[in-house]
Design an enzyme around this catalytic site. Structure first.
Site, PDB file in Angstrom:
ATOM      1  N   PRO A 158      36.281  44.630  40.890  1.00  0.00           N
ATOM      2  CA  PRO A 158      35.432  43.892  41.818  1.00  0.00           C
ATOM      3  C   PRO A 158      36.259  43.446  43.025  1.00  0.00           C
ATOM      4  O   PRO A 158      37.436  43.100  42.880  1.00  0.00           O
ATOM      5  CB  PRO A 158      34.925  42.708  40.997  1.00  0.00           C
ATOM      6  CG  PRO A 158      35.828  42.603  39.823  1.00  0.00           C
ATOM      7  CD  PRO A 158      36.437  43.948  39.614  1.00  0.00           C
ATOM      8  N   HIS A 159      35.645  43.499  44.190  1.00  0.00           N
ATOM      9  CA  HIS A 159      36.384  43.144  45.402  1.00  0.00           C
ATOM     10  C   HIS A 159      35.429  42.652  46.475  1.00  0.00           C
ATOM     11  O   HIS A 159      34.221  42.902  46.403  1.00  0.00           O
ATOM     12  CB  HIS A 159      37.195  44.340  45.912  1.00  0.00           C
ATOM     13  CG  HIS A 159      36.373  45.568  46.132  1.00  0.00           C
ATOM     14  ND1 HIS A 159      35.980  46.391  45.093  1.00  0.00           N
ATOM     15  CD2 HIS A 159      35.861  46.103  47.258  1.00  0.00           C
ATOM     16  CE1 HIS A 159      35.278  47.396  45.572  1.00  0.00           C
ATOM     17  NE2 HIS A 159      35.170  47.242  46.889  1.00  0.00           N
TER      18      HIS A 159
END
Length: 105
Positions: free
Chosen positions: A65-66
């Site tokens: 996730p980013h």
């Protein structure tokens, strides 16, 4: 840049407890608040917005996730191992137990 420039010891979680993708992102946002100084809600909202574009579950039990947050002055990373694998809508449909969160300016 080396990995220690991105991840500090407080940014490593050996036994993250979450039963869903949303809960995992909430817990990561909470930890990221401690490391970055940004509001947990701001981080969580940015992560959810990115997930809406497509899953960050890359397969083989891993998700990355980013999010981009203009308030940051550098790249931050967090690493977490989930206590129990969860469904993360990964591209291979396998449950995820390793999360590498990246927050960029």
């Amino acid at each position: 840049m080396e990995i220690r420039d991105i991840i500090s010891p407080p940014a490593v979680v050996a036994d993250l407890k979450a039963t869903s993708k949303k809960q995992a992102l909430q817990e990561l946002a909470k930890r990221a608040q401690e490391v970055t100084g940004l509001a947990e809600r701001r981080i969580f909202d940015a992560l959810l917005e990115r997930e809406r574009l497509g899953t960050t579950g890359v397969g083989m039990g891993i998700a990355i996730p980013h999010a981009k947050l203009h308030e940051l002055d550098r790249l931050y990373g967090l690493f977490a191992r989930l206590a129990q694998p969860i469904d993360f809508d990964a591209i291979d449909d396998a449950p995820v137990d390793l999360l590498f969160l990246l927050l960029a300016p």
